[in-house]
Design a protein around this motif. Structure first.
Motif, PDB file in Angstrom:
ATOM      1  N   PRO A 151       0.828  -1.208   0.000  1.00 14.16           N
ATOM      2  CA  PRO A 151       0.000   0.000   0.000  1.00 14.16           C
ATOM      3  C   PRO A 151       0.864   1.261   0.000  1.00 14.16           C
ATOM      4  CG  PRO A 151      -0.795  -1.575   1.623  1.00 14.16           C
ATOM      5  CD  PRO A 151       0.517  -2.092   1.112  1.00 14.16           C
ATOM      6  N   GLY A 152       0.456   2.242  -0.787  1.00 10.76           N
ATOM      7  CA  GLY A 152       1.187   3.510  -0.853  1.00 10.76           C
ATOM      8  C   GLY A 152       2.402   3.487  -1.759  1.00 10.76           C
ATOM      9  N   THR A 153       2.544   2.435  -2.564  1.00  4.39           N
ATOM     10  CA  THR A 153       3.686   2.371  -3.480  1.00  4.39           C
ATOM     11  C   THR A 153       3.206   2.376  -4.919  1.00  4.39           C
ATOM     12  OG1 THR A 153       3.740  -0.058  -3.557  1.00  4.39           O
ATOM     13  CG2 THR A 153       5.062   1.021  -1.833  1.00  4.39           C
ATOM     14  N   VAL A 154       4.115   2.688  -5.808  1.00  2.95           N
ATOM     15  CA  VAL A 154       3.875   2.613  -7.240  1.00  2.95           C
ATOM     16  C   VAL A 154       4.970   1.738  -7.837  1.00  2.95           C
ATOM     17  CG1 VAL A 154       5.159   4.764  -7.697  1.00  2.95           C
ATOM     18  CG2 VAL A 154       3.504   3.942  -9.358  1.00  2.95           C
ATOM     19  N   GLY A 155       4.594   0.815  -8.687  1.00  5.04           N
ATOM     20  CA  GLY A 155       5.586  -0.032  -9.338  1.00  5.04           C
ATOM     21  C   GLY A 155       6.280   0.744 -10.449  1.00  5.04           C
ATOM     22  N   ILE A 156       7.575   0.610 -10.526  1.00  5.26           N
ATOM     23  CA  ILE A 156       8.317   1.281 -11.597  1.00  5.26           C
ATOM     24  C   ILE A 156       9.222   0.277 -12.296  1.00  5.26           C
ATOM     25  CG2 ILE A 156       8.304   3.542 -10.470  1.00  5.26           C
ATOM     26  CD1 ILE A 156      11.386   2.934  -9.995  1.00  5.26           C
ATOM     27  N   GLY A 157       9.527   0.539 -13.534  1.00  8.49           N
ATOM     28  CA  GLY A 157      10.498  -0.248 -14.275  1.00  8.49           C
ATOM     29  C   GLY A 157      11.689   0.633 -14.592  1.00  8.49           C
ATOM     30  N   ALA A 158      12.876   0.137 -14.383  1.00  9.31           N
ATOM     31  CA  ALA A 158      14.088   0.915 -14.669  1.00  9.31           C
ATOM     32  C   ALA A 158      15.165  -0.035 -15.176  1.00  9.31           C
ATOM     33  CB  ALA A 158      14.568   1.651 -13.422  1.00  9.31           C
ATOM     34  N   THR A 159      15.676   0.252 -16.346  1.00  9.11           N
ATOM     35  CA  THR A 159      16.745  -0.551 -16.930  1.00  9.11           C
ATOM     36  C   THR A 159      17.803   0.402 -17.445  1.00  9.11           C
ATOM     37  OG1 THR A 159      15.138  -2.228 -17.623  1.00  9.11           O
ATOM     38  CG2 THR A 159      17.295  -2.271 -18.696  1.00  9.11           C
ATOM     39  N   VAL A 160      19.013   0.264 -16.953  1.00  7.05           N
ATOM     40  CA  VAL A 160      20.088   1.163 -17.363  1.00  7.05           C
ATOM     41  C   VAL A 160      21.360   0.361 -17.576  1.00  7.05           C
ATOM     42  CG1 VAL A 160      21.595   3.051 -16.623  1.00  7.05           C
ATOM     43  CG2 VAL A 160      19.160   3.172 -16.149  1.00  7.05           C
ATOM     44  N   MET A 161      22.055   0.658 -18.645  1.00  5.80           N
ATOM     45  CA  MET A 161      23.375   0.110 -18.878  1.00  5.80           C
ATOM     46  C   MET A 161      24.166   1.202 -19.600  1.00  5.80           C
ATOM     47  SD  MET A 161      24.545  -3.339 -20.928  1.00  5.80           S
ATOM     48  CE  MET A 161      24.438  -4.522 -19.600  1.00  5.80           C
ATOM     49  N   VAL A 162      25.126   1.781 -18.921  1.00  5.51           N
ATOM     50  CA  VAL A 162      25.971   2.810 -19.533  1.00  5.51           C
ATOM     51  C   VAL A 162      27.412   2.345 -19.472  1.00  5.51           C
ATOM     52  CG1 VAL A 162      24.413   4.747 -19.075  1.00  5.51           C
ATOM     53  CG2 VAL A 162      26.108   4.132 -17.377  1.00  5.51           C
ATOM     54  N   PHE A 163      28.181   2.630 -20.517  1.00  5.92           N
ATOM     55  CA  PHE A 163      29.544   2.118 -20.608  1.00  5.92           C
ATOM     56  C   PHE A 163      30.308   2.886 -21.681  1.00  5.92           C
ATOM     57  CE2 PHE A 163      26.374  -0.461 -22.714  1.00  5.92           C
ATOM     58  CZ  PHE A 163      26.736  -0.332 -24.053  1.00  5.92           C
ATOM     59  N   PRO A 164      31.635   2.904 -21.584  1.00  5.22           N
ATOM     60  CA  PRO A 164      32.439   3.526 -22.634  1.00  5.22           C
ATOM     61  C   PRO A 164      32.452   2.636 -23.874  1.00  5.22           C
ATOM     62  CG  PRO A 164      33.789   2.997 -20.693  1.00  5.22           C
ATOM     63  CD  PRO A 164      32.420   2.481 -20.441  1.00  5.22           C
ATOM     64  N   LEU A 165      32.541   3.261 -25.028  1.00  4.81           N
ATOM     65  CA  LEU A 165      32.545   2.547 -26.305  1.00  4.81           C
ATOM     66  C   LEU A 165      33.959   2.435 -26.871  1.00  4.81           C
ATOM     67  CD1 LEU A 165      29.526   4.387 -27.948  1.00  4.81           C
ATOM     68  CD2 LEU A 165      29.527   2.065 -27.024  1.00  4.81           C
ATOM     69  N   ALA A 166      34.229   1.334 -27.552  1.00  6.01           N
ATOM     70  CA  ALA A 166      35.471   1.212 -28.307  1.00  6.01           C
ATOM     71  C   ALA A 166      35.313   2.040 -29.585  1.00  6.01           C
ATOM     72  CB  ALA A 166      35.753  -0.251 -28.659  1.00  6.01           C
TER      73      ALA A 166
END
Length: 195
Positions: A151-166
């Motif tokens: 109760p009192g929450t909201v479901g969220i989706g979060a997907t992150v992938m950050v990285f340096p590129l060759a």
């Protein structure tokens, strides 16, 4: 870490990746996970056993439930999810992409969110600072997590992938600024060394 490493293989499955996130702050049983994930109790138990075997979850409590005993598991903090320096990063990326597609299909119509895609060139110190701030934000989010559908929450989706590129020609970019900060321990996406 090699592509056959049991820890990596466990993390590279989309359902197990979701389980690690779901039990980050709140211990859950196989029965609770089966309801949340829409899978059988037996399959949820199997995934928990695999995660337990490689040290990604641990038994948090055993409690009485309807005349039986319910085993509830929680994530072992310090997951190596964002340590993307190993060759198995593509396996984890595939699992994350699967979960992103599934979550995007469940996005609440009209709800605000943040969507970004980027291929940018920035100074090494900008990259280092951004990476630490992003990891800290995800740590805060994971630390604030409560039981699914509480109760009192909201479901969220979060997907992150950050990285340096060759570079396109295969050469390595200039070395980033030395990383002298101590990483936060807030979430499963935070870089950590395993004991």
């Amino acid at each position: 870490m090699s592509a056959t490493d049991p820890l990596l293989r466990a993390l590279a499955h989309p359902v197990r990746l979701r389980i690690v996130s779901l039990v980050w702050n709140v211990p859950l049983s196989a029965a609770e996970l089966s309801r949340e994930l829409g899978i059988s109790h037996a399959l949820a138990s199997q995934h928990l056993r695999r995660l337990d075997a490689v040290g990604l979850v641990e038994l948090a409590e055993v409690r009485a439930n309807r005349g039986g005993r319910e085993r509830r598991y929680r994530a072992v903090h310090g997951s190596p999810l964002s340590d993307q320096r190993h060759e198995g990063v593509r396996l984890i990326a595939e699992a994350m992409a699967h979960n992103l597609r599934e979550r995007a299909a469940r996005r609440l119509p009209g709800a605000e969110g943040v969507t970004s895609d980027a291929e940018l060139w920035v100074a090494p110190e900008v990259w280092t600072d951004f990476r630490h701030r992003l990891a800290a934000l995800f740590g805060e989010l994971h630390d604030a997590a409560r039981a699914p559908h509480a109760p009192g929450t909201v479901g969220i989706g979060a997907t992150v992938m950050v990285f340096p590129l060759a570079e396109p020609d295969g050469t390595q970019p200039a070395a980033p600024a030395p990383d002298t900060r101590v990483p936060d321990t807030g979430g499963p996406h935070e870089p950590q060394e395993r004991p």
